[in-house]
Enzyme design. Structure first.
Site, PDB file in Angstrom:
ATOM      1  N   GLU A 167       7.181 -32.213 -14.892  1.00  0.00           N
ATOM      2  CA  GLU A 167       6.923 -32.167 -16.333  1.00  0.00           C
ATOM      3  C   GLU A 167       5.808 -33.121 -16.713  1.00  0.00           C
ATOM      4  OE1 GLU A 167       7.643 -33.584 -20.582  1.00  0.00           O
ATOM      5  OE2 GLU A 167       7.519 -34.677 -18.684  1.00  0.00           O
ATOM      6  N   GLU A 168       5.777 -34.272 -16.033  1.00  0.00           N
ATOM      7  CA  GLU A 168       4.827 -35.319 -16.411  1.00  0.00           C
ATOM      8  C   GLU A 168       3.374 -34.951 -16.114  1.00  0.00           C
ATOM      9  OE1 GLU A 168       5.624 -37.625 -18.220  1.00  0.00           O
ATOM     10  OE2 GLU A 168       7.668 -38.290 -17.853  1.00  0.00           O
ATOM     11  N   HIS A 283       6.755 -44.825 -20.099  1.00  0.00           N
ATOM     12  CA  HIS A 283       5.778 -44.622 -19.017  1.00  0.00           C
ATOM     13  C   HIS A 283       5.333 -45.940 -18.378  1.00  0.00           C
ATOM     14  CE1 HIS A 283       4.353 -40.242 -19.966  1.00  0.00           C
ATOM     15  NE2 HIS A 283       5.650 -40.335 -19.707  1.00  0.00           N
TER      16      HIS A 283
END
Length: 533
Positions: A167-168, A283
């Site tokens: 996803e990242e 993050h």
């Protein structure tokens, strides 16, 4: 949560490849069904899963990214699901980094042609273990899946879970899954629910507002525990629900916030620190188990279970009733009153006592019922009284019928001061396809000349809003530029406001927002827009 930065590529090769998808509809879910109560999801068990994700990261270079601890995370979740009796499969995502797999699990009960799907991305960024982003969503749906297997209720619909790869790096895993589904299989997915970051330490309680009937299910739960919510804008288009939404599948979900800043009003609503990020470790390497707050994680885990039981568990036979309003809308000037007939009918079993209440009233307005409680099958009269200080505008008032066995709601639209209302909206969803044009029209009933500049608010999803060229067509058929195409990096559309100078335009008539996607490779949806003339 994804913060994709990519170069635009392959325009000619991709032009014309957009697939027209019919948007699935979802029945209204505002009424409480008579179903078995959802279980209280164990916070201790969810945190135990998070501890396992932390250990996996520590054993794999400090992260759970592709090439790090992602595959070990898949193995951990897969082992738990197989032991619980799920049908589990790994789907190799050929477009993902390292061709990492998606993990799909299905509970083998309920109508296989009606699927409620839940998902969370299982990868982290390479900077850290990603325990809030998104160990929390992954751990919560894992524990809900295990609780469903343990309770083993009768199912009306099939429940499927997905843990997404990569996803990242651009929602790659979920995009691959959706694009790999045959059209017939896509139409079986009646709702997709996404959970990405649900334990932020400086939390808010955000409910995806893409589909009102799905949002109503979560709002219903949070109202039951007296916790206010807001619609989610920070995550629009930035997590895996975007892959399903772009395919015409109704979506919903929960979040507690990422790198955006909490406002003073949100601090008053939820506590925490105004002027600080919802997740200060978003993050970063500090996104470990110490970066997760128990309170929102516990509430959201229970809300997920509530939604599964509400949407997929078979209803039991019991007493039920219907609630209807006549008329369903009305207009008054400030200081005036209006009356509404509230009618109930027993639709199943025996009659029950129904207490009546109203929420969503504008400032300075009151609501009273005569009588305040009825037996189902009876009627009441609602009187809505405004004051001289009630602001002009339109409000959605919810009439709640609180029954002994079930609750039901009905909506009444109240407009105060129609003569001076100058804001008009179109809430119809329009898909934004590659190289396609959307035309969304509102009809203004305002009188006189438009006040320049007119004000626009545009809300939608698009993974690269820089691709979009937006213009406004006036009732006189003149076109005004609202937004030009932009330069990289890509940003999501979200909610944006614009001031558009106009010349010599009448306020009344048809105003049309024109959205053109000038490039390929990114798609989205125009959710709503309004204009103040």
């Amino acid at each position: 949560m994804n913060t994709k930065k990519r170069l635009r590529a392959g325009l000619a090769a991709l032009a014309g490849m957009a697939l027209a998808l019919s948007v699935a509809t979802l029945p209204a879910q505002a009424d409480v069904q008579t179903v078995a109560a959802a279980p209280d999801i164990s916070l201790a068990n969810v945190k135990a899963h998070l501890n396992q994700f932390q250990s996996i990261a520590q054993q794999n270079g400090g992260n759970r990214a592709p090439g790090g601890g992602y595959n070990a995370s898949v193995s951990f979740v897969e082992q738990k699901l197989r032991a619980a009796g799920y049908t589990v499969s790994r789907q190799t995502c050929t477009s993902c980094a390292g061709q990492t797999p998606n993990l799909i699990a299905e509970w083998p009960k309920g109508d296989a042609n009606q699927v409620i799907m839940l998902g969370a991305h299982l990868d982290s960024v390479s900077a850290g273990a990603g325990i809030n982003d998104n160990g929390t969503g992954s751990a919560a749906i894992l524990e809900v899946a295990l609780s469903l297997a343990s309770a083993n209720p009768e199912m009306a619909k099939r429940v499927r879970f997905g843990w997404w790869a990569d996803e990242e790096s651009g929602l790659r895993g979920s995009r691959y899954y959706v694009s790999s589904l045959p059209a017939a299989e896509r139409t079986k997915i009646k709702t997709y629910l996404n959970f990405d970051m649900i334990g932020s330490r400086n939390w808010g309680h955000f409910v995806y507002d893409d589909v009102s009937s799905v949002k109503a299910v979560f709002d219903e739960y949070f109202r039951s525990i007296n916790v206010p919510t807001e619609g989610d804008s920070e995550g629009d288009g930035r997590s895996d629900h975007a892959s399903f939404k772009s395919a015409g599948i109704p979506v919903g979900g929960l979040a507690t916030g990422a790198g955006a800043i909490k406002s003073s009003s949100q601090q008053q609503k939820w506590g925490g620190t105004a002027g600080a990020a919802y997740d200060n470790c978003y993050h970063r390497s500090c996104d470990t188990t110490s970066n997760v707050a128990d309170t929102p994680l516990d509430r959201n885990s229970d809300a997920i279970a509530y939604a599964v039981w509400k949407l997929a568990v078979a209803a039991t036979q019991g007493n039920d009733f219907s609630l209807a309003l006549s008329p369903s809308s009305g207009s008054v000037q400030p200081g005036q009153s209006t009356t509404v007939a509230v009618n109930t009918q027993t639709t199943q079993g025996s009659a029950q006592a129904v207490a009546l209440a109203a929420t969503g009233l504008p400032a300075g307005a009151t609501a009273s019922f005569s009588p305040a409680s009825v037996q189902s099958g009876g009627a009441s009269t609602l009187t809505i009284a405004t004051s001289s200080t009630t602001p002009e505008g339109t409000s959605q008032i919810t009439v709640v019928g609180d029954g002994v066995n079930v609750d039901h709601t009905a909506q009444y639209t109240l407009t105060v001061g129609t003569a001076s209302i100058r804001t008009f909206a179109n809430d119809t969803d329009y898909p934004i396809t590659d190289l396609g044009t959307v035309r969304s029209t509102v009809t203004s009933t305002a009188t006189g000349d438009a006040v320049s500049p007119v004000k626009l608010t545009v809300t939608g999803t698009h993974t690269c809003s820089e691709d979009l060229r937006i213009s406004l067509q006036s009732p006189s058929n003149r076109s005004y530029s609202v937004k030009a195409t932009g330069s990289l990096p890509c940003t999501d559309l979200g909610t944006r406001t614009y001031s558009v100078p106009v010349t010599g335009e009448a306020a009344g008539g048809s105003w049309t927002l024109v959205v053109y996607d000038a490039y390929s490779q990114d798609t989205g949806t125009l959710d709503t827009w309004n204009i103040t003339v």
